[in-house]
Design a protein around this motif. Sequence first.
Motif, mmCIF file in Angstrom:
data_model
loop_
_atom_site.group_PDB
_atom_site.id
_atom_site.type_symbol
_atom_site.label_atom_id
_atom_site.label_comp_id
_atom_site.label_asym_id
_atom_site.label_seq_id
_atom_site.Cartn_x
_atom_site.Cartn_y
_atom_site.Cartn_z
ATOM 1 N N VAL A 1 0.905 -0.970 -0.041
ATOM 2 C CA VAL A 1 0.092 0.373 -0.284
ATOM 3 C C VAL A 1 0.820 1.492 0.227
ATOM 4 O O VAL A 1 0.656 2.505 -1.012
ATOM 5 C CB VAL A 1 -1.096 -0.238 1.279
ATOM 6 C CG1 VAL A 1 -1.768 1.547 1.725
ATOM 7 C CG2 VAL A 1 -1.719 -1.211 0.957
ATOM 8 N N SER B 1 -9.076 5.995 -4.720
ATOM 9 C CA SER B 1 -9.641 5.062 -3.823
ATOM 10 C C SER B 1 -8.852 4.188 -3.778
ATOM 11 O O SER B 1 -8.442 3.363 -5.049
ATOM 12 C CB SER B 1 -10.722 4.273 -4.194
ATOM 13 O OG SER B 1 -11.778 3.862 -3.070
ATOM 14 N N SER C 1 -5.192 4.414 -2.394
ATOM 15 C CA SER C 1 -4.486 4.051 -2.658
ATOM 16 C C SER C 1 -3.818 4.862 -1.590
ATOM 17 O O SER C 1 -2.309 4.690 -1.801
ATOM 18 C CB SER C 1 -4.149 5.757 -3.430
ATOM 19 O OG SER C 1 -5.026 7.023 -2.837
ATOM 20 N N GLY C 2 -4.003 4.653 -0.283
ATOM 21 C CA GLY C 2 -3.690 4.414 1.221
ATOM 22 C C GLY C 2 -3.068 5.651 1.458
ATOM 23 O O GLY C 2 -2.658 5.578 2.610
ATOM 24 N N LYS C 3 -4.019 6.822 1.354
ATOM 25 C CA LYS C 3 -4.607 8.002 1.879
ATOM 26 C C LYS C 3 -4.742 7.568 3.873
ATOM 27 O O LYS C 3 -3.985 7.996 4.422
ATOM 28 C CB LYS C 3 -5.759 9.084 1.177
ATOM 29 C CG LYS C 3 -5.190 9.480 0.253
ATOM 30 C CD LYS C 3 -6.293 10.001 -0.237
ATOM 31 C CE LYS C 3 -8.026 9.434 0.160
ATOM 32 N NZ LYS C 3 -7.942 8.412 -1.396
#
Lengths: 246, 282
Positions: A17, A37, A39-41
């Motif tokens: 991730v 969505s 992407s690891g935020k």
Amino acid sequence: MLLTCADVRKTFGSAVVLDGLDLSVDEHEVVALIGASGSGKSTLLRCINLLTEVDDGTITLDGEDITNPKINPDVVRRKIGLVFQSYNLFPHMTVLDNITLAPVKVHGKPPAAARELAMEWLNRVGLADKSGSYPDGLSGGQQQRVAIVRALVNSPRLLLLDEVTSALDPELVGEVLTMIRDLKGDGMTMILATHEMGFARQVADRVAFLDNGRVLEQGPPAQVLGDPVEARTRQFLARIIEAGRL
Amino acid sequence: MSAEIHRPSDLQLGRIAYRRGQAIRSVLLAALSTAVLGTLLGVLITGAPGWARVKQSFFDWPIAREYLPEILEGLWLNIRLFVVCAVCALALGLVAAVLRTLRGPVFFPVRALATVYTYTFRGLPLIITIYLFAFGVPGLRLQGTPNVVVLGGAAITITYGSYIAEVLRAGIESVHPSQTAAARSLGLSYRQSMRHVVLPQAVRRAAPALLNDVVSMQKDVGLISLAGPIDAIRAAQIASAETANFTPYVVAGVLFVLFALPLIGVTDVVTLRAARRQNAGN
Ligand SMILES: Nc1ncnc2c1ncn2[C@@H]1O[C@H](COP(=O)(O)OP(=O)(O)OP(=O)(O)O)[C@@H](O)[C@H]1O
Ligand SMILES: [Mg+2]
């Protein structure tokens, strides 16, 4: 630098991730994290708050390596506020108790002083009359503002906001945005994960685009959102425009 | 919105009158059918060929009056035992439940111990546990072995503690992990998040099942009679042997029901409220 993430890596099973992510945040700076969505935020915010352990790399807060296993995560978390996308208020407590729990139990504030501070904040965000209500008696926007106040009364050095508007109706988004803009005026350092490019443009000093586990591109909102350098950023923004969110 | 009193239209008045008529009809019908069923049952039982004998050996009023004081005195032991056992079982169950939810290899031994405990005592019949405690432990001839009431009470506590532990554990695991995450993100320690955030929600959700266990415990404290002390059931047994009549058991039974009624009522209300809360959504 208040916060520095250096070469941070996080995997879930075989899924990578965060893959050597670097990100720095200055004091009083507001950084917007954007990206597809998944992407690891949220993962990055949870790593910074030590709710998730990194697999490699270091995160430094105020010059202190908080990924050092010898450190007490509870002490680090006292300096970082995190607001979740789904509010996560405590349903069995009133609004006031939700807000005063940490000041009293964690920071040892006298209950009366904690209540006074909480009421001050509730007044500021126009929710003083809701102090005795339970979360299920509040609208989404009201719950989200309470959740932000709950993080703020602990005077965090850094506030992490995870898609604080994505569960809200457009008319409720405004209430929360106003509140965050006010916080920026107060000089609060914030990292906010968001899908609302308009929001990022309005409040962020810098926008960071997450892609493939790294910050692919970052800079002033006007540049990253208006004239991105990377092809992947342009693709992402094109899809966002298609979905009508810019 | 105006605060003045709204006068219902004739249409609405008609509807109200109709509904009231329907309601009265339903109540009458229900009362009638209940009365018919009750009479039938009464006729069936009192008309049975053996009714005279049953009445004599189970419902002998003078015997009931004569032995009531002794049985009541015995019931006082059951009541005290119940209160102590209920408090201890709740505490024990809470500890076992929390131990079972601890994560990480460090806690493996305590977790395993708590698991073995809940598995064993949920499986072991209470009667056997009471025998083991009341007769097995004194057999060890250790210094300071407590009396049979304490030992029997311990057996009841430990058995019910294991049920309560499982009910509470289910409650704890039903609290969404995001609640713990929120608590920890505010700087609360694991213990503090358990104490202030997870357990209050878990207990609330588990309340109907917990109360059911407590109601069930209320009558099972009568099993202490197996260990020998003179509680209500033991007193009834003695009286029954003296009179060669079963009426004392009926008296003890009625007393147990009366003793249980308030808590059963509370359980009913709590269960209803929980169901309503659930239906109202979160
Ligand atoms: N606890 C977990 N176990 C396994 N996989 C996880 C876990 N948490 C996150 N992931 C995975 O990590 C990836 C990144 O998730 P994350 O929630 O950080 O994305 P995001 O950028 O916040 O997405 P969104 O914009 O939809 O909120 C996803 O593919 C997700 O499935
Ligand atoms: Mg997310």
